[in-house]
Design a protein around this motif. Structure first.
Motif, PDB file in Angstrom:
ATOM      1  N   ILE A 222       4.833   5.296   2.786  1.00  0.00           N
ATOM      2  CA  ILE A 222       4.169   6.581   3.038  1.00  0.00           C
ATOM      3  C   ILE A 222       4.993   7.696   2.412  1.00  0.00           C
ATOM      4  CG2 ILE A 222       3.253   8.130   4.802  1.00  0.00           C
ATOM      5  CD1 ILE A 222       3.290   5.687   6.724  1.00  0.00           C
TER       6      ILE A 222
ATOM      7  N   LYS B 188       0.851  -1.187   0.000  1.00  0.00           N
ATOM      8  CA  LYS B 188       0.000   0.000   0.000  1.00  0.00           C
ATOM      9  C   LYS B 188       0.889   1.241   0.000  1.00  0.00           C
ATOM     10  CE  LYS B 188      -4.081  -1.832   2.364  1.00  0.00           C
ATOM     11  NZ  LYS B 188      -5.065  -1.590   3.452  1.00  0.00           N
ATOM     12  N   ARG B 189       0.614   2.134  -0.929  1.00  0.00           N
ATOM     13  CA  ARG B 189       1.362   3.392  -1.004  1.00  0.00           C
ATOM     14  C   ARG B 189       0.435   4.532  -0.624  1.00  0.00           C
ATOM     15  NH1 ARG B 189       3.836   7.247  -5.026  1.00  0.00           N
ATOM     16  NH2 ARG B 189       5.936   7.613  -4.242  1.00  0.00           N
ATOM     17  N   TYR B 190       0.750   5.178   0.495  1.00  0.00           N
ATOM     18  CA  TYR B 190      -0.044   6.295   0.993  1.00  0.00           C
ATOM     19  C   TYR B 190       0.620   7.614   0.611  1.00  0.00           C
ATOM     20  CZ  TYR B 190      -2.576   3.142   4.230  1.00  0.00           C
ATOM     21  OH  TYR B 190      -3.355   2.157   4.778  1.00  0.00           O
ATOM     22  N   ARG B 191      -0.197   8.558   0.200  1.00  0.00           N
ATOM     23  CA  ARG B 191       0.277   9.923  -0.025  1.00  0.00           C
ATOM     24  C   ARG B 191      -0.349  10.821   1.036  1.00  0.00           C
ATOM     25  NH1 ARG B 191       2.158  10.857  -5.585  1.00  0.00           N
ATOM     26  NH2 ARG B 191       1.754  13.071  -5.255  1.00  0.00           N
TER      27      ARG B 191
ATOM     28  N   VAL C 271      -4.782  10.413   4.773  1.00  0.00           N
ATOM     29  CA  VAL C 271      -4.245   9.897   3.515  1.00  0.00           C
ATOM     30  C   VAL C 271      -5.164  10.343   2.393  1.00  0.00           C
ATOM     31  CG1 VAL C 271      -3.680   7.814   2.200  1.00  0.00           C
ATOM     32  CG2 VAL C 271      -3.225   7.899   4.678  1.00  0.00           C
TER      33      VAL C 271
ATOM     34  N   LEU D 201       3.527  -0.954   4.030  1.00  0.00           N
ATOM     35  CA  LEU D 201       3.132   0.420   3.746  1.00  0.00           C
ATOM     36  C   LEU D 201       4.322   1.248   3.286  1.00  0.00           C
ATOM     37  CD1 LEU D 201       0.858   1.238   6.838  1.00  0.00           C
ATOM     38  CD2 LEU D 201       0.208   0.169   4.669  1.00  0.00           C
TER      39      LEU D 201
ATOM     40  N   GLU E 152      -4.480   9.765  -0.920  1.00  0.00           N
ATOM     41  CA  GLU E 152      -4.459   8.799  -2.028  1.00  0.00           C
ATOM     42  C   GLU E 152      -3.818   7.511  -1.543  1.00  0.00           C
ATOM     43  OE1 GLU E 152      -3.486   9.368  -6.566  1.00  0.00           O
ATOM     44  OE2 GLU E 152      -1.620   8.927  -5.516  1.00  0.00           O
ATOM     45  N   CYS E 153      -4.389   6.392  -1.948  1.00  0.00           N
ATOM     46  CA  CYS E 153      -3.836   5.079  -1.598  1.00  0.00           C
ATOM     47  C   CYS E 153      -3.820   4.196  -2.831  1.00  0.00           C
ATOM     48  CB  CYS E 153      -4.670   4.423  -0.491  1.00  0.00           C
ATOM     49  SG  CYS E 153      -4.150   2.725  -0.094  1.00  0.00           S
ATOM     50  N   GLN E 154      -2.665   3.596  -3.104  1.00  0.00           N
ATOM     51  CA  GLN E 154      -2.534   2.655  -4.217  1.00  0.00           C
ATOM     52  C   GLN E 154      -2.176   1.288  -3.644  1.00  0.00           C
ATOM     53  OE1 GLN E 154       0.562   4.375  -6.638  1.00  0.00           O
ATOM     54  NE2 GLN E 154      -0.856   5.674  -7.765  1.00  0.00           N
ATOM     55  N   CYS E 155      -2.862   0.245  -4.103  1.00  0.00           N
ATOM     56  CA  CYS E 155      -2.609  -1.119  -3.648  1.00  0.00           C
ATOM     57  C   CYS E 155      -2.109  -1.977  -4.804  1.00  0.00           C
ATOM     58  CB  CYS E 155      -3.881  -1.748  -3.084  1.00  0.00           C
ATOM     59  SG  CYS E 155      -4.427  -1.059  -1.517  1.00  0.00           S
TER      60      CYS E 155
END
Length: 309
Positions: free
Chosen positions: A93, A13-16, A28, A91, A30-33
């Motif tokens: 971040i 998971k990439r959190y912005r 957060v 994660l 934006e979240c990309q999985c």
């Protein structure tokens, strides 16, 4: 097909966040999985490049089902062994205010002896279809470094090139088994050789010596400076142009995919090195981990300088 092995797979998971504040509530935006773990990143890059690829390893619980679903969306065939435990999540971040990335990596579930036996049995069957095998990442709890060694030996008995990207004790044991390729970075290479300080010349000489001990491709990743390759045809260095970097996570996996593709298709060593570095640089231009667009690859391929030392 290319067979990638990820024994400690994860949901990435990439959190912005606008600005990461420790000890406070952070929103957060934006979240990309994505299906993660080093081998799955390799598989995704290879699939985008148009190669048939199968991802193999362990998957468990609801997280494991999501992992396989996400991999399927990326055009990756999956052959995971189902476990009683739950697959992990990791994660990344991104703090937009500072540009810094913080990673939180779960250790992962413990694998039983029965699950390891089932995995090894299925692995031997998948070798009948594979042209190249890629072993990537850390080992799960419950598995010793000798597991990778056994998998290397099985692939070698089947006359299939086996490429390894791991670190620490697992890398040391794998190097003794003489796989087709290892890809440590400079720090991992120093740990492997037991030398804390090495000049560039010593680095190259040691890579060549490992090659003479049975490892066909010894690749030392130099980060944004490129990579060095010691192969039977000689010693090569790839220089990468300066690019605008968006996300460096997964660049090593993209490079690994490039080597797997080149070795599978019997390209010349210099061409393999150039292609692998172009994929790594193309990955760095993307927010998504283990991902590239073909326009970036085509542009960067011509800018990678490969020199025979």
């Amino acid at each position: 097909m290319i067979l990638t092995v990820t024994l400690n797979a994860a949901i990435d998971k990439r959190y912005r966040v606008k600005e990461l504040r420790l000890g406070e509530v952070n929103r957060v935006w934006e979240c990309q999985c994505s299906a993660g773990g080093k081998g799955l990143n390799v598989a995704r890059v290879a699939a985008i490049a148009g190669e048939p690829v199968t991802a193999f390893g362990f998957a468990g619980g609801h997280t494991g089902k999501l992992l396989e679903e996400l991999a399927g969306r990326d055009g990756i065939r999956t052959e995971f062994v189902q476990t009683r435990g739950e697959s992990r999540a990791c994660l990344n971040i991104l703090d937009e205010a500072s540009g810094l990335q913080t990673e939180l990596l779960e250790g992962g579930m413990e694998i039983s002896g029965e699950e390891i036996q089932e995995m090894e049995c299925r692995y031997r069957k998948l070798l009948n279809e594979a042209k190249v095998v890629v072993l990537s990442g850390s080992l799960p709890r419950g598995a010793g470094a000798d597991l990778y060694v056994r998998m290397i030996q099985e692939a070698k008995r089947a006359a299939i090139p086996v490429l390894v990207d791991t670190s620490g004790p697992a890398l040391r044991e794998c190097a003794k088994a003489a796989p087709g390729m290892i890809k440590p970075n400079q720090d991992e290479f120093r740990q492997l050789t037991g030398k804390e300080e090495m000049s560039e010349e010593e680095l190259f000489q040691t890579a060549e010596r490992l090659g003479k001990n049975g490892i066909s491709y010894v690749v030392i990743s130099l980060g944004k400076a490129g990579a060095v390759l010691a192969a039977s045809s000689g010693l090569y260095r790839a220089a990468v142009p300066e690019i605008e970097t968006v996300n460096t996570v997964g660049c090593g996996d993209a490079m690994m995919a490039g080597f797997a593709i080149g070795i599978k298709n019997h390209w010349k060593d210099a061409e393999i090195l150039r292609y692998a570095n172009a994929l790594a640089a193309a990955n760095a231009r993307q927010e998504r981990t283990g991902y590239f667009v073909k326009e970036d690859l085509e542009e960067l391929y011509g800018k990678i300088l490969v020199e025979k030392l």
